[in-house]
Design an enzyme around this catalytic site. Structure first.
Site, PDB file in Angstrom:
ATOM      1  N   TRP A   1       0.825  -1.222   0.000  1.00  0.00           N
ATOM      2  CA  TRP A   1       0.000   0.000   0.000  1.00  0.00           C
ATOM      3  C   TRP A   1       0.847   1.254   0.000  1.00  0.00           C
ATOM      4  N   ILE A   2       1.834   1.308  -0.868  1.00  0.00           N
ATOM      5  CA  ILE A   2       2.755   2.441  -0.808  1.00  0.00           C
ATOM      6  C   ILE A   2       2.422   3.453  -1.907  1.00  0.00           C
TER       7      ILE A   2
ATOM      8  N   HIS B   1      -9.454   5.448  11.513  1.00  0.00           N
ATOM      9  CA  HIS B   1     -10.371   6.212  12.370  1.00  0.00           C
ATOM     10  C   HIS B   1     -10.321   5.679  13.816  1.00  0.00           C
TER      11      HIS B   1
ATOM     12  N   CYS C   1       7.094  11.416  11.354  1.00  0.00           N
ATOM     13  CA  CYS C   1       6.738  11.830   9.975  1.00  0.00           C
ATOM     14  C   CYS C   1       5.214  11.818   9.840  1.00  0.00           C
ATOM     15  N   LEU C   2       4.598  10.810  10.454  1.00  0.00           N
ATOM     16  CA  LEU C   2       3.136  10.710  10.359  1.00  0.00           C
ATOM     17  C   LEU C   2       2.469  11.911  11.017  1.00  0.00           C
TER      18      LEU C   2
ATOM     19  N   ARG D   1     -31.673  23.596  -8.649  1.00  0.00           N
ATOM     20  CA  ARG D   1     -32.560  22.463  -8.937  1.00  0.00           C
ATOM     21  C   ARG D   1     -33.976  22.760  -8.443  1.00  0.00           C
TER      22      ARG D   1
ATOM     23  N   GLU E   1      -2.730   6.540   7.120  1.00  0.00           N
ATOM     24  CA  GLU E   1      -2.158   7.465   8.132  1.00  0.00           C
ATOM     25  C   GLU E   1      -2.793   7.240   9.505  1.00  0.00           C
ATOM     26  N   GLY E   2      -3.160   5.989   9.798  1.00  0.00           N
ATOM     27  CA  GLY E   2      -3.836   5.661  11.045  1.00  0.00           C
ATOM     28  C   GLY E   2      -5.332   5.650  10.820  1.00  0.00           C
TER      29      GLY E   2
HETATM   30  P1  TGC Z   1       4.381   3.263  20.917  1.00  0.00           P
HETATM   31  O1  TGC Z   1       4.889   2.291  21.942  1.00  0.00           O
HETATM   32  O2  TGC Z   1       3.268   4.184  21.277  1.00  0.00           O
HETATM   33  O3  TGC Z   1       5.602   4.139  20.395  1.00  0.00           O
HETATM   34  C1  TGC Z   1       6.803   3.543  19.910  1.00  0.00           C
HETATM   35  C2  TGC Z   1       7.920   4.561  20.018  1.00  0.00           C
HETATM   36  O4  TGC Z   1       7.638   5.706  19.218  1.00  0.00           O
HETATM   37  C3  TGC Z   1       7.565   6.895  20.024  1.00  0.00           C
HETATM   38  N1  TGC Z   1       6.501   7.716  19.462  1.00  0.00           N
HETATM   39  C4  TGC Z   1       6.717   8.841  18.799  1.00  0.00           C
HETATM   40  N2  TGC Z   1       7.834   9.516  18.528  1.00  0.00           N
HETATM   41  C5  TGC Z   1       7.729  10.645  17.799  1.00  0.00           C
HETATM   42  N3  TGC Z   1       6.561  11.096  17.331  1.00  0.00           N
HETATM   43  C6  TGC Z   1       5.413  10.442  17.580  1.00  0.00           C
HETATM   44  N4  TGC Z   1       4.256  10.882  17.100  1.00  0.00           N
HETATM   45  C7  TGC Z   1       5.444   9.256  18.337  1.00  0.00           C
HETATM   46  N5  TGC Z   1       4.520   8.362  18.760  1.00  0.00           N
HETATM   47  C8  TGC Z   1       5.183   7.429  19.448  1.00  0.00           C
HETATM   48  C9  TGC Z   1       7.267   6.376  21.410  1.00  0.00           C
HETATM   49  O5  TGC Z   1       7.681   7.302  22.380  1.00  0.00           O
HETATM   50  C10 TGC Z   1       8.091   5.112  21.421  1.00  0.00           C
HETATM   51  O6  TGC Z   1       9.447   5.481  21.561  1.00  0.00           O
HETATM   52  P2  TGC Z   1      10.523   4.492  22.266  1.00  0.00           P
HETATM   53  O7  TGC Z   1      11.778   5.289  22.304  1.00  0.00           O
HETATM   54  O8  TGC Z   1       9.935   4.174  23.622  1.00  0.00           O
HETATM   55  O9  TGC Z   1      10.618   3.281  21.397  1.00  0.00           O
HETATM   56  O10 TGC Z   1       4.014   2.431  19.609  1.00  0.00           O
HETATM   57  P3  TGC Z   1       2.958   1.273  19.388  1.00  0.00           P
HETATM   58  O11 TGC Z   1       3.664   0.146  18.720  1.00  0.00           O
HETATM   59  O12 TGC Z   1       2.197   0.966  20.653  1.00  0.00           O
HETATM   60  O13 TGC Z   1       1.976   1.909  18.300  1.00  0.00           O
HETATM   61  C11 TGC Z   1       1.176   3.003  18.593  1.00  0.00           C
HETATM   62  C12 TGC Z   1       0.231   3.292  17.393  1.00  0.00           C
HETATM   63  C13 TGC Z   1      -0.774   2.183  17.205  1.00  0.00           C
HETATM   64  C14 TGC Z   1      -0.493   4.574  17.754  1.00  0.00           C
HETATM   65  C15 TGC Z   1       1.074   3.500  16.115  1.00  0.00           C
HETATM   66  O14 TGC Z   1       1.700   2.333  15.746  1.00  0.00           O
HETATM   67  C16 TGC Z   1       0.256   3.991  14.958  1.00  0.00           C
HETATM   68  O15 TGC Z   1       0.095   5.204  14.811  1.00  0.00           O
HETATM   69  N6  TGC Z   1      -0.267   3.100  14.072  1.00  0.00           N
HETATM   70  C17 TGC Z   1      -0.912   3.499  12.835  1.00  0.00           C
HETATM   71  C18 TGC Z   1       0.009   3.227  11.658  1.00  0.00           C
HETATM   72  C19 TGC Z   1      -0.081   4.266  10.591  1.00  0.00           C
HETATM   73  O16 TGC Z   1      -0.590   5.352  10.778  1.00  0.00           O
HETATM   74  N7  TGC Z   1       0.489   3.976   9.445  1.00  0.00           N
HETATM   75  C20 TGC Z   1       0.554   4.924   8.386  1.00  0.00           C
HETATM   76  C21 TGC Z   1       1.446   4.428   7.282  1.00  0.00           C
HETATM   77  S1  TGC Z   1       1.886   5.690   6.118  1.00  0.00           S
HETATM   78  C22 TGC Z   1       0.503   6.045   5.288  1.00  0.00           C
HETATM   79  O17 TGC Z   1      -0.550   5.580   5.544  1.00  0.00           O
HETATM   80  C23 TGC Z   1       0.665   7.009   4.161  1.00  0.00           C
HETATM   81  S2  TGC Z   1      -0.797   7.237   3.302  1.00  0.00           S
HETATM   82  C24 TGC Z   1      -0.371   8.248   2.023  1.00  0.00           C
HETATM   83  C25 TGC Z   1      -0.763   9.672   2.248  1.00  0.00           C
HETATM   84  O18 TGC Z   1      -0.463  10.273   3.285  1.00  0.00           O
HETATM   85  O19 TGC Z   1      -1.369  10.276   1.400  1.00  0.00           O
HETATM   86  P1  FAD Z   2      -5.464  -3.179   9.691  1.00  0.00           P
HETATM   87  O1  FAD Z   2      -4.395  -2.656  10.563  1.00  0.00           O
HETATM   88  O2  FAD Z   2      -5.462  -4.647   9.389  1.00  0.00           O
HETATM   89  O3  FAD Z   2      -6.869  -2.781  10.298  1.00  0.00           O
HETATM   90  C1  FAD Z   2      -8.093  -3.390   9.923  1.00  0.00           C
HETATM   91  C2  FAD Z   2      -9.176  -2.907  10.890  1.00  0.00           C
HETATM   92  O4  FAD Z   2      -8.828  -3.330  12.228  1.00  0.00           O
HETATM   93  C3  FAD Z   2      -9.308  -1.382  10.946  1.00  0.00           C
HETATM   94  O5  FAD Z   2     -10.651  -1.033  11.066  1.00  0.00           O
HETATM   95  C4  FAD Z   2      -8.556  -1.014  12.217  1.00  0.00           C
HETATM   96  O6  FAD Z   2      -9.028   0.189  12.804  1.00  0.00           O
HETATM   97  C5  FAD Z   2      -8.845  -2.214  13.101  1.00  0.00           C
HETATM   98  N1  FAD Z   2      -7.825  -2.364  14.141  1.00  0.00           N
HETATM   99  C6  FAD Z   2      -6.513  -2.685  13.987  1.00  0.00           C
HETATM  100  N2  FAD Z   2      -5.893  -2.699  15.171  1.00  0.00           N
HETATM  101  C7  FAD Z   2      -6.822  -2.367  16.098  1.00  0.00           C
HETATM  102  C8  FAD Z   2      -6.788  -2.184  17.503  1.00  0.00           C
HETATM  103  N3  FAD Z   2      -5.661  -2.320  18.213  1.00  0.00           N
HETATM  104  N4  FAD Z   2      -7.955  -1.862  18.125  1.00  0.00           N
HETATM  105  C9  FAD Z   2      -9.093  -1.675  17.431  1.00  0.00           C
HETATM  106  N5  FAD Z   2      -9.193  -1.826  16.084  1.00  0.00           N
HETATM  107  C10 FAD Z   2      -8.050  -2.163  15.445  1.00  0.00           C
HETATM  108  N6  FAD Z   2       1.280   2.892   4.097  1.00  0.00           N
HETATM  109  C11 FAD Z   2       2.576   3.317   3.967  1.00  0.00           C
HETATM  110  O7  FAD Z   2       3.455   2.902   4.720  1.00  0.00           O
HETATM  111  N7  FAD Z   2       2.914   4.197   2.996  1.00  0.00           N
HETATM  112  C12 FAD Z   2       2.017   4.700   2.114  1.00  0.00           C
HETATM  113  O8  FAD Z   2       2.377   5.521   1.257  1.00  0.00           O
HETATM  114  C13 FAD Z   2       0.657   4.258   2.209  1.00  0.00           C
HETATM  115  N8  FAD Z   2      -0.258   4.666   1.297  1.00  0.00           N
HETATM  116  C14 FAD Z   2      -1.516   4.128   1.309  1.00  0.00           C
HETATM  117  C15 FAD Z   2      -2.403   4.419   0.268  1.00  0.00           C
HETATM  118  C16 FAD Z   2      -3.669   3.831   0.244  1.00  0.00           C
HETATM  119  C17 FAD Z   2      -4.591   4.106  -0.899  1.00  0.00           C
HETATM  120  C18 FAD Z   2      -4.067   2.975   1.310  1.00  0.00           C
HETATM  121  C19 FAD Z   2      -5.422   2.346   1.320  1.00  0.00           C
HETATM  122  C20 FAD Z   2      -3.197   2.680   2.327  1.00  0.00           C
HETATM  123  C21 FAD Z   2      -1.905   3.246   2.344  1.00  0.00           C
HETATM  124  N9  FAD Z   2      -0.973   2.896   3.336  1.00  0.00           N
HETATM  125  C22 FAD Z   2       0.328   3.334   3.230  1.00  0.00           C
HETATM  126  C23 FAD Z   2      -1.304   1.909   4.342  1.00  0.00           C
HETATM  127  C24 FAD Z   2      -2.193   2.440   5.466  1.00  0.00           C
HETATM  128  O9  FAD Z   2      -1.457   3.227   6.347  1.00  0.00           O
HETATM  129  C25 FAD Z   2      -2.821   1.224   6.155  1.00  0.00           C
HETATM  130  O10 FAD Z   2      -3.805   0.711   5.281  1.00  0.00           O
HETATM  131  C26 FAD Z   2      -3.430   1.587   7.497  1.00  0.00           C
HETATM  132  O11 FAD Z   2      -2.428   1.961   8.432  1.00  0.00           O
HETATM  133  C27 FAD Z   2      -4.253   0.425   8.077  1.00  0.00           C
HETATM  134  O12 FAD Z   2      -3.574  -0.776   7.985  1.00  0.00           O
HETATM  135  P2  FAD Z   2      -4.312  -2.070   7.338  1.00  0.00           P
HETATM  136  O13 FAD Z   2      -4.880  -1.665   6.036  1.00  0.00           O
HETATM  137  O14 FAD Z   2      -3.334  -3.190   7.363  1.00  0.00           O
HETATM  138  O15 FAD Z   2      -5.509  -2.369   8.310  1.00  0.00           O
END
Ligand code: TGC
Ligand code: FAD
Length: 391
Positions: free
Chosen positions: A168-169, A373, A245-246, A275, A370-371
């Site tokens: 999903w990049i 809902h 970064c997020l 309309r 980006e995380g």
């Molecule tokens: P957790 O134990 O809370 O934290 C691990 C370590 O990270 C530190 N930390 C931060 N540091 C800097 N800035 C922040 N915002 C930080 N948040 C946490 C924390 O202090 C800790 O540090 P250390 O030194 O103790 O190791 O981590 P966790 O594994 O329990 O996870 C927390 C959770 C679930 C909130 C996190 O994993 C999360 O946000 N998950 C969602 C993943 C996500 O958002 N993926 C996005 C992928 S990129 C994408 O989707 C791009 S889409 C394309 C576009 O934007 O258009």
């Molecule tokens: P999952 O993590 O499998 O989640 C499935 C469901 O379970 C969700 O409803 C979620 O809320 C729920 N869930 C998961 N864990 C919990 C919990 N602890 N408690 C309660 N509910 C939970 N990623 C990148 O790294 N780089 C990118 O550039 C990027 N671009 C993207 C572009 C698109 C079009 C899309 C669709 C995704 C992209 N992503 C990217 C990935 C995106 O960040 C992930 O899809 C997102 O973080 C969710 O991960 P998942 O799809 O594996 O869902």
């Protein structure tokens, strides 16, 4: 159909913007109306990122708005960055996505965690759009829980050997450089700059998306990729690297979602005046007015929340949890407004004569990436209780 969008500013928030911020927003709006609105429905329908707009995106400062000018960025403040994201997503979330990734997920980590050589090598090319970048955090089995990632690298003396895959990049099939998060032999997460053409590195496109069709999405596959040692980001290790970064990208999305919502509201307001049913404009019926009144109320609340967040970010005081609240609230607000706007447009609302269905479909990605809902709700929950409920 011509782009007849007009901004909506119910609480006179323009008075809180500087002349420079208004100029940046208006220039972006004008360029988008002229260059992107006329082609966006075709790009969405063809599921093709319009690569020809890349130089124009660079010219409005969409790539690295807040990156210092010495590295090719625009050196703007966070509210200007937000306003550019708002204007981009007003036209299409996929276009905003391209800019979000380039700015906050590729340029930001190179700027913050990179060596001076890395900054000089990559940032100017990314700012000008000569190079496109992508960000590899998510894996097939690790989405919401990126800390579990399997992608790893070994120290081979004169280089690192990278193995694993990312899923999903955004931008990956067209990217010249990927910021890849991977674990070293001790299990510590680091960022690596993986360049197109490195042996064993491929980035196949993911097809069949019903959402974000004007943005290109792919995988990243690393099969014994030799990464030069100078391509490791030296300034940060641990999950905090990608998570910071997020923060920056989610902030931009909070603004972007307001753009999508405003576009839906603007279209619905105009349609409700034009309309005629039962000999009256449909905007004369109370039920239509309820929808419109609730839309502008929610947009205004989101604008106030996000502007304040911008001030806090300018001062370096915005917390991750505050950013999560804005991303979650605003995307949810925008998706609900898109659904209501679609109803106001009746049958016409499902066609590509209007942007509504495209926004609605796009926002289904935005509410997940980006995380999700629910993850953002849990971030707020953890912040107010002090008890993380993720695991
Ligand atoms: P957790 O134990 O809370 O934290 C691990 C370590 O990270 C530190 N930390 C931060 N540091 C800097 N800035 C922040 N915002 C930080 N948040 C946490 C924390 O202090 C800790 O540090 P250390 O030194 O103790 O190791 O981590 P966790 O594994 O329990 O996870 C927390 C959770 C679930 C909130 C996190 O994993 C999360 O946000 N998950 C969602 C993943 C996500 O958002 N993926 C996005 C992928 S990129 C994408 O989707 C791009 S889409 C394309 C576009 O934007 O258009
Ligand atoms: P999952 O993590 O499998 O989640 C499935 C469901 O379970 C969700 O409803 C979620 O809320 C729920 N869930 C998961 N864990 C919990 C919990 N602890 N408690 C309660 N509910 C939970 N990623 C990148 O790294 N780089 C990118 O550039 C990027 N671009 C993207 C572009 C698109 C079009 C899309 C669709 C995704 C992209 N992503 C990217 C990935 C995106 O960040 C992930 O899809 C997102 O973080 C969710 O991960 P998942 O799809 O594996 O869902």
């Amino acid at each position: 159909m011509a782009d007849r969008f007009q901004g909506h500013d119910y609480y006179l928030m323009d008075e809180m913007l500087t002349e420079e911020q208004k100029m940046i927003r208006d220039a972006a709006r004008e360029w988008l109306k002229a260059e992107v609105s006329p082609i966006i429905e075709d790009s969405f329908e063809d599921a093709k990122f319009p690569e020809q707009i890349v130089p124009g995106l660079a010219s409005i400062g969409a790539f690295g708005p807040y990156i210092p000018e010495e590295y090719g960025g625009a050196g703007l403040d966070q509210i200007s960055y937000g306003l550019i994201m708002q204007e981009l997503e007003r036209v299409d979330s996929g276009i905003r996505s391209t800019a979000s990734v380039q700015s906050s997920l590729v340029m930001y980590p190179i700027w913050k965690f990179g060596s001076e050589e890395q900054r000089q090598k990559f940032l100017p090319k990314l700012a000008s759009g000569e190079w496109i970048g992508c960000f590899g955090l998510t894996e097939p089995d690790f989405g919401s829980n990126p800390g579990g990632m399997l992608t790893n690298f070994k120290d081979m003396g004169d280089h690192y050997l990278l193995n694993g895959s990312k899923m999903w990049i955004s931008n990956s099939p067209i990217a010249q450089v990927a910021v890849v998060w991977a674990k070293n032999e001790e299990g510590r997460i680091h960022g690596l700059l993986v360049e197109k053409g490195m042996e064993g590195f491929t980035a196949p496109e993911i097809k069949g998306k019903h959402s974000l069709r004007a943005s290109i999405t792919g995988e990243l596959i690393f099969d014994n990729v030799k990464v030069p040692k100078e391509n490791l980001l030296p300034g940060k290790s641990g999950l905090g690297g990608p998570l910071s970064c997020l923060d920056s990208a989610r902030f931009g999305i909070a603004w972007g979602a307001i753009g999508a919502a405003m576009d839906c509201y603007d279209s619905a307001l105009r349609y409700s005046m034009e309309r005629i049913q039962f000999d009256k404009p449909i905007g004369a019926f109370q039920l239509t007015q309820k929808k419109l009144a609730e839309m502008i109320t929610e947009i205004t609340k989101a604008q106030l929340l996000t502007f304040r967040l911008g001030e806090l970010r300018n001062e370096g005081r915005a917390t991750t949890a505050q950013i999560s609240m804005a991303k979650r609230n605003n995307v949810d607000m925008a998706i609900k407004i898109a659904r209501e706007a679609r109803q106001i447009h009746g049958g016409m609302g499902i066609t590509n004569e209007y942007s509504i269905m495209r926004h609605m479909a796009n926002l289904e990605s935005v509410i997940t990436y980006e995380g999700t809902h629910d993850i953002h709700l849990l971030i707020t929950g953890a912040d107010v209780t002090g008890i993380p409920a993720f695991k």
